[in-house]
Design a protein around this motif. Structure first.
Motif, PDB file in Angstrom:
ATOM      1  N   GLY A 210      75.706  -6.013  86.382  1.00  0.00           N
ATOM      2  CA  GLY A 210      75.993  -5.967  87.814  1.00  0.00           C
ATOM      3  C   GLY A 210      74.735  -6.122  88.647  1.00  0.00           C
ATOM      4  O   GLY A 210      74.736  -6.833  89.663  1.00  0.00           O
ATOM      5  N   LEU A 211      73.662  -5.484  88.227  1.00  0.00           N
ATOM      6  CA  LEU A 211      72.395  -5.595  88.956  1.00  0.00           C
ATOM      7  C   LEU A 211      71.856  -7.029  88.911  1.00  0.00           C
ATOM      8  O   LEU A 211      71.344  -7.543  89.909  1.00  0.00           O
ATOM      9  N   ALA A 216      71.020 -12.288  91.607  1.00  0.00           N
ATOM     10  CA  ALA A 216      71.232 -13.735  91.714  1.00  0.00           C
ATOM     11  C   ALA A 216      71.950 -14.081  93.012  1.00  0.00           C
ATOM     12  O   ALA A 216      71.622 -15.079  93.671  1.00  0.00           O
ATOM     13  N   TYR A 217      72.929 -13.257  93.389  1.00  0.00           N
ATOM     14  CA  TYR A 217      73.686 -13.525  94.618  1.00  0.00           C
ATOM     15  C   TYR A 217      72.780 -13.428  95.845  1.00  0.00           C
ATOM     16  O   TYR A 217      72.779 -14.314  96.705  1.00  0.00           O
ATOM     17  N   ALA A 242      63.590  -8.173  93.958  1.00  0.00           N
ATOM     18  CA  ALA A 242      62.538  -7.775  93.024  1.00  0.00           C
ATOM     19  C   ALA A 242      62.848  -6.421  92.386  1.00  0.00           C
ATOM     20  O   ALA A 242      62.670  -6.231  91.177  1.00  0.00           O
ATOM     21  N   LEU A 243      63.330  -5.482  93.195  1.00  0.00           N
ATOM     22  CA  LEU A 243      63.623  -4.147  92.681  1.00  0.00           C
ATOM     23  C   LEU A 243      64.911  -4.114  91.870  1.00  0.00           C
ATOM     24  O   LEU A 243      64.987  -3.451  90.828  1.00  0.00           O
ATOM     25  N   LEU A 244      65.933  -4.846  92.315  1.00  0.00           N
ATOM     26  CA  LEU A 244      67.193  -4.891  91.572  1.00  0.00           C
ATOM     27  C   LEU A 244      66.985  -5.550  90.209  1.00  0.00           C
ATOM     28  O   LEU A 244      67.446  -5.043  89.179  1.00  0.00           O
ATOM     29  N   ILE A 250      64.612  -3.058  83.119  1.00  0.00           N
ATOM     30  CA  ILE A 250      64.213  -1.759  82.571  1.00  0.00           C
ATOM     31  C   ILE A 250      65.414  -1.058  81.954  1.00  0.00           C
ATOM     32  O   ILE A 250      65.337  -0.520  80.837  1.00  0.00           O
ATOM     33  N   TYR A 251      66.544  -1.058  82.654  1.00  0.00           N
ATOM     34  CA  TYR A 251      67.743  -0.451  82.095  1.00  0.00           C
ATOM     35  C   TYR A 251      68.154  -1.150  80.806  1.00  0.00           C
ATOM     36  O   TYR A 251      68.551  -0.510  79.822  1.00  0.00           O
TER      37      TYR A 251
END
Length: 346
Positions: A210-211, A216-217, A242-244, A250-251
């Motif tokens: 989802g992230l 991308a969206y 950048a953060l998403l 990382i997740y």
């Protein structure tokens, strides 16, 4: 954080894989997606590794110069010689009209203006990270490590970084203007590291997906960003993506932290970073001269995977060779012995 974290190695492995993919022939939409977060990710991960120290500033600077500037200098020279004597003559590159003195000066100036990094476009990261490390050291020392003060100084640096995109037509030596934006992600990594370390359960693959979809969206509404030249497009979209995207990687690394391939790539990411373009050019030469295929016709996902896998395979003997000469990577001489002991133990 004294213990090496496998998920950090896996995250670096995913990151360097994306870096190589973004530099080979690739569909434009996928390139734009990767560029939206792959370099912020590395600055963020570097911030997670920062450790407060009471050592004098000069000692810290010397330490970082050895681990970052020495490899930068060594591999700038090595890749310049390879470019000068071999790859600039490849017909598909069209670089025979570039004055060799220009990229030679790039070894010392380390920014992409006027084709200065033609010999190795990715190596800018090392000098920029050096400046970021030094900048954050003083930010941390000035703030005494208090989160609120770190955040305030980070905001000020981010504002200065944005101002540089409006006021400067050219990059500063060593991308000092880029460092003002990069330190924002470094600071976020420093502030967020304990939260990631203390996560009790791994995020789901659904959340990771989802992230990435959301990244991308949102990036589809922005121009392609390029930190190397201080180009971010819409600032809100840039920071959000950048953060998403970084969080997604990382997740995902929590799920893949036992992957021997990703952790291997992550632990050797600096070798891949500095030598990837030589490997990519060799792969392109095989396609162009060996298979007789126009490089412009290979910007398709299947070819992207071919180039990426081939380039990473070419890096394996380089990694093995350089493990015997750790000084080239800014590591102590006994690092080679530790590497051999680790690999022999399986």
């Amino acid at each position: 954080m004294k213990k090496r974290l496998d998920w950090v190695d896996a995250a670096k492995g995913i990151g360097i894989l994306l870096v190589v993919m973004a530099h080979v022939p690739i569909p434009d939409s996928l390139k734009q997606f990767i560029y939206s977060f792959h370099m912020p990710l590395f600055f963020l991960l570097s911030g997670m590794m920062f450790r407060s120290s009471s050592s004098p500033a000069l000692s810290f600077i010397q330490k970082k110069a050895k681990s970052l500037l020495l490899p930068y200098l060594y591999f700038s020279i090595i890749t310049y010689v390879f470019w000068f004597s071999v790859t600039r003559f490849f017909a598909f590159k069209g670089q025979t009209d570039i004055d060799p003195f220009v990229p030679f000066t790039g070894i010392f100036i380390s920014n992409a203006d006027e084709a200065r990094l033609t010999h190795n476009p990715a190596i800018w990261f090392l000098t920029t990270l050096f400046l970021v490390e030094i900048l954050f050291f003083f930010m941390h020392r000035l703030s005494k490590g208090k989160p609120a003060a770190v955040i305030l100084l980070t905001v000020l640096c981010g504002g200065a970084g944005y101002a540089s995109t409006l006021l400067l037509d050219q990059s500063l030596p060593w991308n000092a203007n880029v460092a003002l934006t990069a330190v924002v992600f470094y600071s976020i990594g420093f502030l967020a590291k304990q939260w990631f370390v203390e996560l009790k359960t791994d995020p789901t693959l659904l959340l990771c997906t989802g992230l990435l979809v959301l990244t991308a969206y949102m990036q589809s509404f922005n121009s392609r960003i390029d930190m190397r030249v201080n180009d971010y497009g819409d600032l809100f979209i840039f920071y959000t993506c950048a953060l998403l995207g970084s969080a997604a990687v990382i997740y995902l690394s929590f799920k893949l932290k036992t992957s021997p391939i990703l952790t291997y790539l992550g632990r050797n990411s600096i070798v891949i970073l500095v030598l990837q373009f030589a490997g990519i050019d060799i792969m392109k030469a095989f396609v162009f001269y060996g298979l007789g295929i126009n490089i412009a016709d290979t910007a398709q996902l299947s070819w992207t995977l071919f180039y990426t896998i081939g380039t990473l395979l070419l890096m394996v003997p380089c990694i093995s060779f350089l493990s015997k000469y750790p000084v080239l990577l800014g590591k102590p001489a006994n690092a080679a012995q530790r590497y051999e002991q680790k690999t022999s133990a399986g």
